[in-house]
Design an enzyme around this catalytic site. Structure first.
Site, PDB file in Angstrom:
ATOM      1  N   SER A 112     -16.610  13.740  44.078  1.00 17.50           N
ATOM      2  CA  SER A 112     -17.744  13.745  45.015  1.00 17.50           C
ATOM      3  C   SER A 112     -17.332  13.128  46.340  1.00 17.50           C
ATOM      4  O   SER A 112     -16.829  12.003  46.387  1.00 17.50           O
ATOM      5  CB  SER A 112     -18.907  12.932  44.431  1.00 17.50           C
ATOM      6  OG  SER A 112     -19.420  13.606  43.309  1.00 17.50           O
ATOM      7  N   GLU A 152     -18.230   8.803  50.004  1.00 19.47           N
ATOM      8  CA  GLU A 152     -17.747   8.008  48.867  1.00 19.47           C
ATOM      9  C   GLU A 152     -16.225   7.904  48.981  1.00 19.47           C
ATOM     10  O   GLU A 152     -15.640   6.871  48.686  1.00 19.47           O
ATOM     11  CB  GLU A 152     -18.137   8.697  47.553  1.00 19.47           C
ATOM     12  CG  GLU A 152     -17.573   8.002  46.335  1.00 19.47           C
ATOM     13  CD  GLU A 152     -18.080   8.604  45.025  1.00 19.47           C
ATOM     14  OE1 GLU A 152     -19.230   9.080  44.964  1.00 19.47           O
ATOM     15  OE2 GLU A 152     -17.301   8.592  44.058  1.00 19.47           O
ATOM     16  N   ARG A 209     -21.052   2.576  43.701  1.00 18.17           N
ATOM     17  CA  ARG A 209     -19.771   2.950  44.322  1.00 18.17           C
ATOM     18  C   ARG A 209     -19.367   1.968  45.432  1.00 18.17           C
ATOM     19  O   ARG A 209     -18.790   2.360  46.434  1.00 18.17           O
ATOM     20  CB  ARG A 209     -19.804   4.371  44.899  1.00 18.17           C
ATOM     21  CG  ARG A 209     -20.197   5.428  43.922  1.00 18.17           C
ATOM     22  CD  ARG A 209     -19.141   5.669  42.834  1.00 18.17           C
ATOM     23  NE  ARG A 209     -19.661   6.613  41.889  1.00 18.17           N
ATOM     24  CZ  ARG A 209     -20.397   6.276  40.808  1.00 18.17           C
ATOM     25  NH1 ARG A 209     -20.623   5.005  40.520  1.00 18.17           N
ATOM     26  NH2 ARG A 209     -20.854   7.181  39.993  1.00 18.17           N
TER      27      ARG A 209
HETATM   28  C1  FAD Z   1     -12.056  15.799  39.821  1.00 14.77           C
HETATM   29  C2  FAD Z   1     -12.535  14.406  40.170  1.00 14.77           C
HETATM   30  C3  FAD Z   1     -13.633  13.890  39.513  1.00 14.77           C
HETATM   31  C4  FAD Z   1     -14.092  12.604  39.823  1.00 14.77           C
HETATM   32  N1  FAD Z   1     -15.176  12.120  39.164  1.00 14.77           N
HETATM   33  C5  FAD Z   1     -15.610  10.881  39.429  1.00 14.77           C
HETATM   34  C6  FAD Z   1     -16.749  10.335  38.735  1.00 14.77           C
HETATM   35  O1  FAD Z   1     -17.331  10.967  37.866  1.00 14.77           O
HETATM   36  N2  FAD Z   1     -17.151   9.095  39.045  1.00 14.77           N
HETATM   37  C7  FAD Z   1     -16.524   8.329  39.995  1.00 14.77           C
HETATM   38  O2  FAD Z   1     -16.930   7.188  40.213  1.00 14.77           O
HETATM   39  N3  FAD Z   1     -15.451   8.816  40.665  1.00 14.77           N
HETATM   40  C8  FAD Z   1     -14.981  10.049  40.408  1.00 14.77           C
HETATM   41  N4  FAD Z   1     -13.897  10.541  41.084  1.00 14.77           N
HETATM   42  C9  FAD Z   1     -13.284   9.722  42.159  1.00 14.77           C
HETATM   43  C10 FAD Z   1     -12.117   8.828  41.706  1.00 14.77           C
HETATM   44  O3  FAD Z   1     -11.466   9.357  40.571  1.00 14.77           O
HETATM   45  C11 FAD Z   1     -12.580   7.397  41.447  1.00 14.77           C
HETATM   46  O4  FAD Z   1     -13.138   6.801  42.599  1.00 14.77           O
HETATM   47  C12 FAD Z   1     -11.430   6.511  40.936  1.00 14.77           C
HETATM   48  O5  FAD Z   1     -11.958   5.281  40.523  1.00 14.77           O
HETATM   49  C13 FAD Z   1     -10.365   6.261  42.002  1.00 14.77           C
HETATM   50  O6  FAD Z   1      -9.239   5.680  41.359  1.00 14.77           O
HETATM   51  P1  FAD Z   1      -7.779   5.862  41.967  1.00 14.77           P
HETATM   52  O7  FAD Z   1      -6.827   5.107  41.120  1.00 14.77           O
HETATM   53  O8  FAD Z   1      -7.475   7.296  42.158  1.00 14.77           O
HETATM   54  O9  FAD Z   1      -7.966   5.130  43.375  1.00 14.77           O
HETATM   55  P2  FAD Z   1      -7.418   5.585  44.802  1.00 14.77           P
HETATM   56  O10 FAD Z   1      -8.022   6.889  45.193  1.00 14.77           O
HETATM   57  O11 FAD Z   1      -5.939   5.485  44.812  1.00 14.77           O
HETATM   58  O12 FAD Z   1      -8.054   4.449  45.720  1.00 14.77           O
HETATM   59  C14 FAD Z   1      -9.460   4.431  45.924  1.00 14.77           C
HETATM   60  C15 FAD Z   1      -9.832   3.105  46.649  1.00 14.77           C
HETATM   61  O13 FAD Z   1      -9.557   2.026  45.770  1.00 14.77           O
HETATM   62  C16 FAD Z   1      -8.633   1.118  46.380  1.00 14.77           C
HETATM   63  N5  FAD Z   1      -7.768   0.621  45.299  1.00 14.77           N
HETATM   64  C17 FAD Z   1      -7.000   1.361  44.451  1.00 14.77           C
HETATM   65  N6  FAD Z   1      -6.373   0.547  43.582  1.00 14.77           N
HETATM   66  C18 FAD Z   1      -6.756  -0.725  43.890  1.00 14.77           C
HETATM   67  C19 FAD Z   1      -6.459  -2.006  43.341  1.00 14.77           C
HETATM   68  N7  FAD Z   1      -5.624  -2.158  42.311  1.00 14.77           N
HETATM   69  N8  FAD Z   1      -7.049  -3.088  43.900  1.00 14.77           N
HETATM   70  C20 FAD Z   1      -7.898  -2.960  44.948  1.00 14.77           C
HETATM   71  N9  FAD Z   1      -8.215  -1.778  45.522  1.00 14.77           N
HETATM   72  C21 FAD Z   1      -7.648  -0.676  44.988  1.00 14.77           C
HETATM   73  C22 FAD Z   1      -7.887   1.937  47.408  1.00 14.77           C
HETATM   74  O14 FAD Z   1      -7.360   1.124  48.440  1.00 14.77           O
HETATM   75  C23 FAD Z   1      -8.989   2.861  47.898  1.00 14.77           C
HETATM   76  O15 FAD Z   1      -9.816   2.201  48.833  1.00 14.77           O
HETATM   77  C24 FAD Z   1     -13.418  11.825  40.808  1.00 14.77           C
HETATM   78  C25 FAD Z   1     -12.287  12.358  41.440  1.00 14.77           C
HETATM   79  C26 FAD Z   1     -11.841  13.627  41.126  1.00 14.77           C
HETATM   80  C27 FAD Z   1     -10.606  14.164  41.805  1.00 14.77           C
END
Ligand code: FAD
Length: 301
Positions: A223, A293, A175
């Site tokens: 998480s 995280e 992560r």
């Molecule tokens: C119900 C649920 C279940 C989940 N299960 C998991 C799981 O099993 N495994 C897991 O790893 N995560 C999980 N997550 C967390 C999350 O979905 C992941 O971390 C996902 O990768 C975040 O993507 P996002 O587009 O929502 O990013 P955001 O939440 O919008 O951003 C997260 C971070 O990434 C950065 N970011 C976003 N886009 C870019 C880009 N294009 N370039 C550079 N930086 C960027 C942002 O600035 C921020 O720091 C879960 C979340 C939920 C709500």
């Protein structure tokens, strides 16, 4: 009202940039105060010129689906760039290699890979974020991890310059992804396994397992804490007696102790206070320090 208004946006963007946009509309916790500027570019050329015309001192935050983001109640100073709704291309480059842009939802990558006869992308199906977010977080599940599949990434820097970078330009961990500062992912080339018999059964099974173990459908951010090297954050939180512990309208999930739920009216401050309470209680109970995280950004009110 933001002091940055119109000072920092050229006339070509004035009609399309949102001012004081509530970040609660863009996060899966449904909390977060206003962003000074909120921009969803049409394409990379437009985004590059948007970044070029912003004054250099204006901070920029990129977001995807906000599924790993706690935005504080005072909101975000500077500009937020949202990749959702643009950066949506997904193409097959060879029998087991794809190219996807940063705004593509992980679930779409997983399903399309199955259709193309590729395996080992199924883990992405349950991650409710974009590929850009998955690259930033090295998102993973069920033994799969985003960066294990990266061949190269496409990035854009703060001055609007585009570049392609190899995997070796990054230090990748659990992560955690460390790479050049002040540039963001616009897409990636990913390699999976060739599997002509891939079908959606595994995806359905993984999603079903999630339903059994996670509070799906409630407002959460997945998480909250990374697992410490030798243990599970959820177990430590549960053993500290914190399941169901509540501050304001936020509580530790009774279904999965590493999840925090917004029951509808929580403020970011409630969630952050709950995070700190969990950290200090677990540290007292077990001597283990939990690290978040979720990314916590913005200003307190
Ligand atoms: C119900 C649920 C279940 C989940 N299960 C998991 C799981 O099993 N495994 C897991 O790893 N995560 C999980 N997550 C967390 C999350 O979905 C992941 O971390 C996902 O990768 C975040 O993507 P996002 O587009 O929502 O990013 P955001 O939440 O919008 O951003 C997260 C971070 O990434 C950065 N970011 C976003 N886009 C870019 C880009 N294009 N370039 C550079 N930086 C960027 C942002 O600035 C921020 O720091 C879960 C979340 C939920 C709500």
């Amino acid at each position: 009202m933001s002091v940055l208004r119109s000072l920092d946006v050229g006339p070509e963007f004035a009609a399309r940039v949102l001012h004081d946009e509530p970040m609660s509309r863009h996060t899966s916790w449904h909390v977060g105060g206003p962003a000074d500027l909120f921009f969803t570019p049409r394409d990379i050329m437009e985004l590059a010129s948007f970044l070029r015309q912003l004054r250099p001192e204006v901070a920029v935050l990129w977001i995807g689906l906000g599924s790993n983001l706690l935005v504080r109640d005072g909101g975000v100073r500077g500009a937020v760039v949202c990749t959702v709704g643009s950066f949506g291309a997904l193409e097959r480059k060879s029998v087991n290699v794809i190219r996807a842009e940063a705004g593509v939802p992980c679930a779409r990558v997983a399903k399309q890979c199955v259709k193309w006869g590729m395996g080992a992308a199924e883990f992405l199906a349950g991650i409710p974020g974009t590929l850009g977010g998955a690259l930033a977080m090295n998102a993973g599940a069920w033994g799969g991890e985003t960066w294990r599949h990266v061949i190269e990434v496409e990035v854009l820097d703060r001055r609007g310059a585009r570049r392609t970078r190899k995997r070796d330009d990054y230090e990748v961990g659990y992560r955690q992804v460390k790479g050049p500062q002040n540039e963001w992912f616009t897409g990636a080339t990913l390699q999976f396994e060739r599997n002509a018999r891939a079908d959606t059964d595994l995806i359905s099974e993984l999603l079903e397992r999630r339903k059994q173990t996670q509070p799906i459908g409630e407002w959460n951010c997945g998480s909250v804490f990374v697992n410490p090297r030798t243990d599970h954050a959820a177990r430590l939180i549960e053993d500290a007696g914190l399941k169901g512990y509540r501050i304001g309208d936020a509580s530790v999930s009774t279904k999965h102790a590493n999840f925090i739920i917004n029951h509808g009216k929580a403020r970011a401050a409630d969630i952050e206070a709950l995070i700190r309470h969990v950290q200090s209680t677990v540290a007292r109970a077990s001597g283990i320090e939990l690290h978040t995280e979720v990314r916590i950004v913005g200003e307190a009110r």
